[in-house]
Design an enzyme around this catalytic site. Structure first.
Site, PDB file in Angstrom:
ATOM      1  CB  SER A 132      -0.884   0.030   1.257  1.00 18.94           C
ATOM      2  OG  SER A 132      -1.525   1.287   1.389  1.00 18.94           O
ATOM      3  CE1 TYR A 145      -4.071  -1.609   4.890  1.00 19.34           C
ATOM      4  CE2 TYR A 145      -3.537   0.701   4.554  1.00 19.34           C
ATOM      5  CZ  TYR A 145      -3.773  -0.555   4.044  1.00 19.34           C
ATOM      6  OH  TYR A 145      -3.712  -0.765   2.684  1.00 19.34           O
TER       7      TYR A 145
END
Length: 254
Positions: A132, A145
């Site tokens: 990501s 995250y």
């Protein structure tokens, strides 16, 4: 690259939808034999049936051996795509932190631990990590995250620098917003930061194949992330100040 993929045994975790399904479809379209993994057995089977692959549902951390058996004993490409988009701050429950660490980092470590002996013996193997842009930068409102995606990126980087001279190829995919269920779950933070430039899952698959053809480690489906990454490294305080302004804008919006 098409010739290299044709006939290859490929495993894609978290492939019941989103980026994982797009990766599975693209590998299958290029002639690979694909194992489709997902916690949701029905979704895994649906994608596998669509592409002529094999469904191996279950926890991504525990299916590597079964997936290898389903491919006749050899995995050529492993896509560590399964992930959890855990939001929250430092105050998030420890179970949230533990799950994010287990799925976003340790599942990759366990897969590599299982695959590398065979890959090193034969001198080839490809590990694809869906990270990501949060792993290169960060994401407001999502400490578990962001932190674990930094870990996933660091592990992919370590694999590459450690084993590239022994024939192991590693790719870290770092998109920003992608139109998936995970993006929808990011709420107002995702609406502010990610959705305006969100791309389709198939665009991520296209970026991976372009990167594999050029033998690039870092895959950026959003090319502008390269500039953000350079700005972060070149002037951390200025970059953090900019991110803090985004944080304040998010807080002001309620």
């Amino acid at each position: 690259m098409v010739e290299a993929v044709r006939g290859a045994g490929v495993v894609v975790t978290g492939a019941g939808g989103g980026i994982g399904a797009a990766l599975a479809r693209r590998f299958a379209a290029e002639g690979a034999r694909v194992v489709v993994n997902d916690l949701d057995a029905d979704r895994a089977k649906a994608v596998a049936e669509e592409i002529g692959g094999t469904a191996v549902p279950g926890d991504a951390s525990a299916i590597t051996a079964e997936a290898r058996e389903a491919l006749g004993g050899t995995v050529d490409v492993y896509c560590a795509n399964a992930g959890v988009g855990s939001g929250g701050s430092e105050a998030a429950d420890e179970s949230v932190w533990a799950l994010a660490w287990d799925v976003n980092v340790m599942a990759h470590v366990r897969a590599a631990h299982t695959l590398l002996p065979d890959w090193l013996e034969r001198g080839s193997g490809r590990f694809v990590s869906t990270v990501s842009a949060a792993g290169l930068l960060t994401m407001i409102g999502a400490a578990p995250y962001s932190v674990t995606k930094h870990g996933a990126y660091a592990f992919a980087e370590w694999l590459s620098l450690t084993y590239r001279h022994r024939g192991i190829k590693v790719h870290a995919i770092c998109p920003q917003g992608v139109r998936t269920d995970m993006l929808d779950a990011t709420g107002s933070a995702g609406d502010l930061v990610l959705k305006p430039t969100a791309i389709e899952p198939r665009d991520v698959a296209d970026a991976l194949f372009a990167g594999m053809a050029e033998d690039r480690f870092l895959i950026l489906p959003h090319p502008e992330v390269a500039g953000y990454y350079q700005a972060r490294a070149g002037d951390p305080d200025r970059w953090l100040s900019t991110m803090n302004h985004i944080q304040q804008k998010w807080e002001a919006a309620g």
